[in-house]
Enzyme design. Structure first.
Site, PDB file in Angstrom:
ATOM      1  N   TYR A 222     -90.127  50.023 -59.640  1.00  0.00           N
ATOM      2  CA  TYR A 222     -90.937  49.797 -58.447  1.00  0.00           C
ATOM      3  C   TYR A 222     -90.645  50.800 -57.341  1.00  0.00           C
ATOM      4  O   TYR A 222     -91.165  50.685 -56.239  1.00  0.00           O
ATOM      5  CB  TYR A 222     -90.696  48.385 -57.903  1.00  0.00           C
TER       6      TYR A 222
ATOM      7  N   LYS B 214     -81.172  45.717 -70.207  1.00  0.00           N
ATOM      8  CA  LYS B 214     -81.720  46.219 -71.474  1.00  0.00           C
ATOM      9  C   LYS B 214     -80.993  47.508 -71.843  1.00  0.00           C
ATOM     10  O   LYS B 214     -81.595  48.507 -72.262  1.00  0.00           O
ATOM     11  CB  LYS B 214     -83.232  46.446 -71.335  1.00  0.00           C
TER      12      LYS B 214
ATOM     13  N   ASP C  14     -88.360  40.514 -61.373  1.00  0.00           N
ATOM     14  CA  ASP C  14     -89.695  40.069 -60.980  1.00  0.00           C
ATOM     15  C   ASP C  14     -90.279  39.151 -62.044  1.00  0.00           C
ATOM     16  O   ASP C  14     -90.779  38.055 -61.750  1.00  0.00           O
ATOM     17  CB  ASP C  14     -90.588  41.292 -60.769  1.00  0.00           C
TER      18      ASP C  14
ATOM     19  N   ASP D 163     -84.658  40.172 -73.119  1.00  0.00           N
ATOM     20  CA  ASP D 163     -85.531  39.398 -73.997  1.00  0.00           C
ATOM     21  C   ASP D 163     -84.842  38.139 -74.501  1.00  0.00           C
ATOM     22  O   ASP D 163     -85.457  37.077 -74.604  1.00  0.00           O
ATOM     23  CB  ASP D 163     -86.063  40.251 -75.161  1.00  0.00           C
TER      24      ASP D 163
END
Length: 337
Positions: free
Chosen positions: A123, A175, A233, A209
């Site tokens: 972002y 991740k 988010d 995940d």
């Protein structure tokens, strides 16, 4: 003395739900001097500027703002004003609590606080098109930027928040198995900060995940979650869904020099002006604001009243299965005080 606070009513249902919140705060005895300012589509219509200088100057002066939802066009027009405000005041920590209150949902016992890095990652806004042949937009690139400084301060905030609020565990979500540089740096800093809190706060690591899967299976095992901007988010909306939706979850944007508290849901233009919107998110955001201002006791009293009405589920708005108007719901919360 009255506490000065910038008020940004917002777009769509924003003015209705912020006014309901002001009425609740007044009934609770909060002594606040509101400085009303505009942002978003309302500001474009009024002064042809989605983020007027007067609004920015007001926040610089008060250092605290309460904000309703702002409209942001998808794929065109001005960039998100929410993101612009975070960048303007370096509001690096986004704090989104999600707590089981409403009866009859799939889960109970959920009490999660998601701490999201708020200024970096995907972002940050580093994007460009790549021309191939005659196609000016043949490819698009978005760059995720994670700095050691940004990762260090968001992890430190999460662990200090856990200590200050009696939380027992922090989960670092990442991740790094795939994005070994950007996410790897985030995880590296998380481990370093976690070591400073060893023996005081439990720490665990989860790939994003796997975390998402566990949140919809065993959400009660999570306490405080810290994540990068995009992952935070997404997961914060997921945790909101576990407890009844965005209409029940507030958000705080915290920096060293300013803080903005907000409803995190959309502007709901289809019901704007009908007097049936749910003001709970702004009410709870106001509780976060009071806590930030050192009025934790008053914040707890208001939160207790809101939660009491929600648990009774007799006088609630249509999105919660009831038929109450915004005013009737607000009256019920005030009566609980």
């Amino acid at each position: 003395m009255s506490i000065p606070v910038t008020l940004i009513p917002g777009d769509g249902i924003g003015p209705s739900i912020t006014e309901a919140t002001i009425r609740l705060l007044e009934a609770a005895g909060a002594d606040i001097e509101w400085d009303r300012q505009l942002a978003g589509t309302a500001a474009v219509h009024a002064v042809n500027d989605p983020l007027p200088a007067a609004t920015l100057e007001s926040i610089r002066r008060t250092k605290v703002a309460l904000k309703g939802p702002l409209e942001t066009a998808v794929g065109k027009g001005f960039r998100s004003i929410n993101v612009a405000l975070r960048k303007a005041f370096d509001l690096y920590a986004n704090v989104r609590p999600a707590k089981s209150v409403l009866p009859g949902l799939r889960f109970d016992g959920v009490d999660i606080v998601l701490v999201r890095e708020n200024t970096e990652g995907l972002y940050i806004g580093v994007e460009n098109y790549v021309k191939i042949g005659t196609d000016e937009h043949a490819a698009a690139q978005s760059v995720a930027v994670v700095t050691r400084f940004g990762a260090e301060r968001i992890h430190r905030y999460a662990f200090e928040y856990a200590i200050a609020h009696g939380r027992k565990k922090v989960t670092i979500v990442h991740k790094a198995n795939i994005l070994k540089y950007s996410q790897g740096l985030f995880l590296e800093e998380g481990r370093r900060i976690a070591a400073e809190f060893a023996g005081r706060v439990q720490v665990e690591e989860r790939i994003v995940d796997a975390c998402a899967m566990e949140l919809v299976m065993r959400p009660e095992r999570y306490d405080v979650i810290v994540a990068t901007n995009l992952f935070g988010d997404i997961l914060s909306d997921l945790t909101s869904g576990l407890v009844g939706g965005l209409g029940l979850t507030p958000g705080a944007n915290i920096g060293n020099d300013a803080a903005i508290f907000e409803a995190v849901h959309g502007t709901a233009p289809d019901i704007a002006g009908k007097g049936i919107a749910n003001p709970t998110a702004v009410m709870l955001a106001a509780c976060q604001m009071l806590d930030h201002l050192g009025q934790g006791t008053l914040a707890e009293q208001i939160k207790f009243a809101v939660e009491g009405v929600l648990r009774a589920r007799q006088i609630v708005t249509g999105d919660l299965g009831g038929s109450a108007t915004t005013e009737q719901y607000t009256d019920a919360v005030i009566a609980r005080l």
